[in-house]
Design a protein around this motif. Structure first.
Motif, PDB file in Angstrom:
ATOM      1  N   PRO A 138      -0.916   4.731  22.975  1.00  0.00           N
ATOM      2  CA  PRO A 138      -1.933   5.771  22.854  1.00  0.00           C
ATOM      3  C   PRO A 138      -1.408   7.159  23.217  1.00  0.00           C
ATOM      4  O   PRO A 138      -0.668   7.304  24.193  1.00  0.00           O
ATOM      5  N   VAL A 139      -1.735   8.135  22.388  1.00  0.00           N
ATOM      6  CA  VAL A 139      -1.418   9.535  22.685  1.00  0.00           C
ATOM      7  C   VAL A 139      -2.699  10.307  22.429  1.00  0.00           C
ATOM      8  O   VAL A 139      -3.371  10.075  21.427  1.00  0.00           O
ATOM      9  N   ASP A 140      -3.044  11.195  23.319  1.00  0.00           N
ATOM     10  CA  ASP A 140      -4.194  12.043  23.055  1.00  0.00           C
ATOM     11  C   ASP A 140      -3.689  13.236  22.263  1.00  0.00           C
ATOM     12  O   ASP A 140      -3.126  14.171  22.808  1.00  0.00           O
ATOM     13  N   GLN A 141      -3.874  13.172  20.940  1.00  0.00           N
ATOM     14  CA  GLN A 141      -3.288  14.215  20.078  1.00  0.00           C
ATOM     15  C   GLN A 141      -3.953  15.559  20.303  1.00  0.00           C
ATOM     16  O   GLN A 141      -5.176  15.642  20.421  1.00  0.00           O
ATOM     17  N   THR A 142      -3.153  16.599  20.334  1.00  0.00           N
ATOM     18  CA  THR A 142      -3.723  17.934  20.418  1.00  0.00           C
ATOM     19  C   THR A 142      -3.375  18.728  19.160  1.00  0.00           C
ATOM     20  O   THR A 142      -3.849  19.828  18.957  1.00  0.00           O
ATOM     21  N   GLY A 143      -2.542  18.167  18.306  1.00  0.00           N
ATOM     22  CA  GLY A 143      -2.169  18.780  17.040  1.00  0.00           C
ATOM     23  C   GLY A 143      -1.268  17.800  16.316  1.00  0.00           C
ATOM     24  O   GLY A 143      -0.957  16.727  16.851  1.00  0.00           O
ATOM     25  N   VAL A 144      -0.852  18.166  15.093  1.00  0.00           N
ATOM     26  CA  VAL A 144       0.001  17.239  14.337  1.00  0.00           C
ATOM     27  C   VAL A 144       1.278  16.923  15.104  1.00  0.00           C
ATOM     28  O   VAL A 144       1.788  15.808  15.064  1.00  0.00           O
ATOM     29  N   ALA A 145       1.804  17.900  15.836  1.00  0.00           N
ATOM     30  CA  ALA A 145       3.098  17.686  16.498  1.00  0.00           C
ATOM     31  C   ALA A 145       2.994  17.761  18.013  1.00  0.00           C
ATOM     32  O   ALA A 145       3.984  17.999  18.696  1.00  0.00           O
TER      33      ALA A 145
END
Ligand code: GLC
Length: 443
Positions: A138-145
């Protein structure tokens, strides 16, 4: 029958489907704090199959690290040249910096090995090489990269990593190793699989990983993702790929947990985490089988009531053993029993195989719950088209009869007409191609 609670019919699956549907709704509106579900990927495009170019990608799962140079050739065709490594238990539980340095070394190794794919400037570090990262955690995405690393699981307990920006962790390691490489996309493996499978079959609308872990991704209407801050920025009919993190769905309230599930959870390094995943995925089915078998031994009906050498050790019976038994692979079966220094009777083998069948049949039922709830969420059944599901992972691909067991559940749920339109396709190109494609689509 001790493993009675493992056979679930449609009525027993209904509350779980309802529970999952409810979790989609709450997950889409609840801003993530720490462990999140329904994580937006910021990827709003699926490939057409015609994209071309060569990209570097990295795919980290529970067992392997794959660094690949991926050539997208168009017409859904790809060529992947990869370097595969396995992190040692020390690396998986040590200092984060050491771990990321190890990855940077592997990146350096593939650039040297596949040097013909890179130009002179890239080889000597004067031109930046982009890297697409596929992260099976799991990663809490904050943008595409960019995205914050959440609790990892799968035996990874890295120090000084949780809560940090994943791209930054990579970039720091690349700086330490003097590598001119930049992360241009970060995706969960499910999102990577969805994109990779859509490259070969653009109609794919659900990606499922069924391997060491379980998880799924699908495209959701941006207007439904109410927790997304700048929704106005997107076109009114835009869709964004969502990493559901379905692995952590469910609770004691409605998951049909048996005493064996509770026992397994108690002996795990991360109790109460991923209860659903612990009921179904490759990392756990073997242990569930062992726990049930122990009850039969104690009752006196297996191995004459005597515990085979080492069989009382938690996690000593991997899920691969279950495949061997269900495949009726004689040589493999003698190997398993030699390992535990026991000479089984044919009744012992039959009983143990039955336990395997029941544990894996329950897994098939519960995985079908994920599939059904994702079909419902997108209302895919009411179109007359085929419903394409790309499935990646060893448990789906190599566990005997898994495909037909899932189909049986879908048949019971939808009837044969609708089920006939559901295509469970093996998504053989997972993370590597997905990471490369998103690096490209993000450009
Ligand atoms: C675990 C991870 C999830 C990943 C899944 C499949 O459930 O938490 O992020 O997608 O395994 O690999």
């Amino acid at each position: 029958m001790i493993e009675q609670g493992f056979l679930l019919n449609k009525d027993q699956l209904k509350p779980i489907v309802d529970g999952f549907m409810h979790e989609f709704q709450t997950g889409l509106k609840t801003p993530s704090k720490g462990l999140a579900t329904m994580i937006p990927s910021y990827v709003t495009k699926l490939p057409t199959g015609e994209e071309q170019g060569t990209f570097l990608s990295m795919d980290l799962g529970g067992t392997h690290l794959r660094i690949a140079a991926v050539e997208l050739k168009g017409q859904g065709k790809t060529e992947v040249r990869e370097l595969k490594k396995s992190p040692s238990p020390e690396l998986k539980t040590g200092e984060g910096e050491v771990f990321f340095d190890w990855i940077a070394d592997a990146v350096q190794e593939i650039i040297a090995r596949e040097s013909l794919l890179f130009n002179e400037q890239q080889r000597n570090g004067k031109e930046t090489i982009s890297l697409g990262v596929c992260w099976s955690f799991p990663v809490d995405q904050t943008g595409v990269a960019s995205g914050t690393v959440l609790r990892m699981g799968k035996g990874f307990i890295l120090k000084n990593v949780e809560g940090k920006d994943l791209a930054e962790l990579f970039h720091a390691a690349f700086r330490r190793k003097n590598l001119n490489v930049v992360v241009t996309a970060i995706v969960n493996d499910t999102v990577g699989t969805l994109v990779a499978h859509a490259y070969t079959n653009p109609k794919c609308r659900i990606a499922l990983i069924f391997a060491t872990g379980i998880n799924a991704a699908y495209p959701e209407k941006v207007r439904n993702i109410t927790k997304l801050d700048d929704r106005e920025k997107y076109a009114s009919d835009a869709k964004m790929l969502i990493n559901t993190e379905i692995d952590i769905f469910g609770s004691e309230k409605y998951l049909p947990l048996t005493k064996f599930d509770l026992q397994l959870d108690k002996s795990h390094s991360q109790p109460k985490f991923q209860l659903y995943e612990k009921m179904v995925s490759g990392a756990y089915m073997g242990e569930l089988t062992r726990l049930i078998a122990m009850d039969y031994i104690h009752e006196g009906s297996l191995f004459e009531g005597k515990v085979p050498k080492g069989f009382d050790q938690a996690w000593c019976f991997p899920t691969a053993n279950m495949s061997t038994l269900e495949n009726n692979d004689h040589e493999g079966i003698s190997h398993i029993f030699n390992h535990f220094s026991v000479t089984p009777t044919s009744e012992d083998i039959e009983l143990l195989t039955r336990i395997c069948r029941n544990v894996s049949t329950r897994a098939a039922s519960l995985v079908s719950v994920a599939i059904i709830s994702l079909i419902e969420q997108q209302q895919l059944w009411n179109r007359q088209e085929h419903i394409i599901i790309g499935i990646n992972g060893s448990t789906f691909q190599y566990y005997p009869h898994m495909d037909s067991r899932i189909r049986n559940v879908l048949n019971e749920w939808y009837g044969t007409d609708t089920t006939g339109r559901i295509d469970l396709e093996v998504a053989s190109e997972g993370g590597s191609v997905g990471g490369a494609l998103i690096a490209m689509l993000a450009k």
